[in-house]
Write an enzyme that holds these catalytic residues in place. Structure first.
Site, PDB file in Angstrom:
ATOM      1  N   LYS A  30       0.844  -1.205   0.000  1.00 25.72           N
ATOM      2  CA  LYS A  30       0.000   0.000   0.000  1.00 25.72           C
ATOM      3  C   LYS A  30       0.877   1.251   0.000  1.00 25.72           C
ATOM      4  CE  LYS A  30      -3.766  -2.348   2.423  1.00 25.72           C
ATOM      5  NZ  LYS A  30      -4.364  -2.703   3.721  1.00 25.72           N
ATOM      6  N   GLN A  69      -4.007  -1.603  10.125  1.00 25.33           N
ATOM      7  CA  GLN A  69      -3.984  -2.906   9.452  1.00 25.33           C
ATOM      8  C   GLN A  69      -4.506  -3.994  10.401  1.00 25.33           C
ATOM      9  OE1 GLN A  69      -3.266  -3.389   6.198  1.00 25.33           O
ATOM     10  NE2 GLN A  69      -3.746  -5.556   6.406  1.00 25.33           N
ATOM     11  N   ASP A  72     -10.744   3.063   5.167  1.00 20.72           N
ATOM     12  CA  ASP A  72     -11.083   1.642   5.059  1.00 20.72           C
ATOM     13  C   ASP A  72     -12.598   1.426   5.042  1.00 20.72           C
ATOM     14  OD1 ASP A  72      -9.153  -0.372   4.757  1.00 20.72           O
ATOM     15  OD2 ASP A  72      -8.448  -0.163   6.821  1.00 20.72           O
TER      16      ASP A  72
HETATM   17  N1  GUN Z   1      -6.804  -6.830   6.686  1.00 27.00           N
HETATM   18  C1  GUN Z   1      -7.320  -7.538   5.657  1.00 27.00           C
HETATM   19  N2  GUN Z   1      -7.928  -6.716   4.767  1.00 27.00           N
HETATM   20  C2  GUN Z   1      -7.800  -5.466   5.265  1.00 27.00           C
HETATM   21  C3  GUN Z   1      -8.220  -4.194   4.791  1.00 27.00           C
HETATM   22  O1  GUN Z   1      -8.860  -4.030   3.737  1.00 27.00           O
HETATM   23  N3  GUN Z   1      -7.883  -3.141   5.581  1.00 27.00           N
HETATM   24  C4  GUN Z   1      -7.208  -3.284   6.745  1.00 27.00           C
HETATM   25  N4  GUN Z   1      -6.950  -2.198   7.466  1.00 27.00           N
HETATM   26  N5  GUN Z   1      -6.795  -4.449   7.206  1.00 27.00           N
HETATM   27  C5  GUN Z   1      -7.104  -5.531   6.460  1.00 27.00           C
END
Ligand code: GUN
Length: 289
Positions: free
Chosen positions: A53, A97, A120
């Site tokens: 990311k 995350q 998110d």
């Molecule tokens: N863990 C798995 N998918 C995601 C996501 O889309 N965002 C975040 N923050 N953590 C994740």
């Protein structure tokens, strides 16, 4: 039947080029979209996701910082970091995350993110807006799936979309998006671990979204001829001593039966990152309005 490949990589490139002018417009106003990524502990998969990311943000000339916290960090320390980021004007998006260590209440942490920086889309305010048909920040993976389908001219109007998996991150939000009149206007069935006779439902799908997190679970016996398959899985498996990433769809088994299929890798994955960028740009644009 020939199965066409719905490349998320290709679709994400189309999205990035449409973002260029929006990003330069923001820069003209002295705003550089910024993402704060919070990474707790040393989960190897989370490390890779966050790295992918932030690499993308950097390559687009956007601001991104990773805030790393020890696995043993207290919930209060994490909450106090989020509270600081909530008022830091350099960051338009905050991403924590997941998964978080077991001693931390994830719901409490996600709810502490100010909804206007919740790129998110996990905060109850944003989830609520989506569920009443007024989406603001939509979770990145389902938003990316809608984009791929549109990019490849797969019209959901009046179709039967069957989703396997009811997570707040993918299954539930994609089922809402696909059903919304202005977005999908599809008839939606949401299946989950409590569904009896899953094949009865999955075989009716015009579009089947596999988001259950089980390697190669969906094979040809679960689908009807001509279905479009969206494979959301990212599962690491061992094959003859080598580790390999596979989706929730057994891609060999469905090839020749499905009309189209998102590959793994280079399917839904790149779109998730692209939508995180889009949501961060959107959040920065809220400052201009
Ligand atoms: N863990 C798995 N998918 C995601 C996501 O889309 N965002 C975040 N923050 N953590 C994740």
């Amino acid at each position: 039947m020939e199965t066409s490949i719905l490349s998320g990589l290709e679709a994400s490139k189309a999205l990035y080029s449409s973002l260029e002018s929006r990003i330069s417009h923001l820069k003209d106003h002295g705003i550089i979209p910024g993402l704060a990524a919070v990474l707790v502990g040393n989960n190897p998969a989370s490390e890779i996701y966050v790295k992918n990311k932030t690499k993308k943000f950097e390559s687009l000339g956007l601001k991104t910082d990773v805030f790393r916290l020890e696995e043993t960090v207290s919930e209060d320390e994490l909450l106090s970091l989020i509270s600081k980021l909530n008022t830091d004007s350099e960051f338009h998006g905050i991403l924590v995350q997941l998964p978080l260590p077991k001693h931390i209440d994830s719901e409490k942490v996600l709810n502490a993110i100010i909804p206007t920086k919740d790129v998110d889309g996990f905060h109850p305010e944003n989830a609520g807006l989506l569920s009443i048909g007024k989406p603001r920040f939509v979770p990145c993976t389902p938003k990316g799936i809608m984009f791929i389908l549109k990019h490849f001219n797969i019209d959901l109007n009046g179709k039967h979309v069957v989703v396997i998996g009811r997570s707040n991150i993918v299954g539930r939000p994609i089922s809402i998006l696909a059903s919304l009149k202005d977005l999908g206007n599809a008839t939606v069935t949401l299946c989950h671990s409590g569904t009896k006779d899953l094949k009865y439902f999955s075989k009716q799908a015009d579009v089947l979204v596999a988001a259950l997190g089980s390697p190669e679970f969906v094979d040809s016996s679960y689908i009807k001829e001509g279905a479009c398959l969206v494979d959301v899985g990212i599962n690491r498996i061992e094959v003859e001593g080598n580790s390999k990433i596979v989706g929730d769809v057994n891609q060999d088994s469905v090839t020749g039966i499905a009309s189209s299929l998102t590959p793994v890798p280079k399917g839904v994955g790149p779109m998730t990152i692209a939508m995180l960028v889009e949501n961060t740009v959107l959040s920065a644009e809220l400052l201009l309005n």
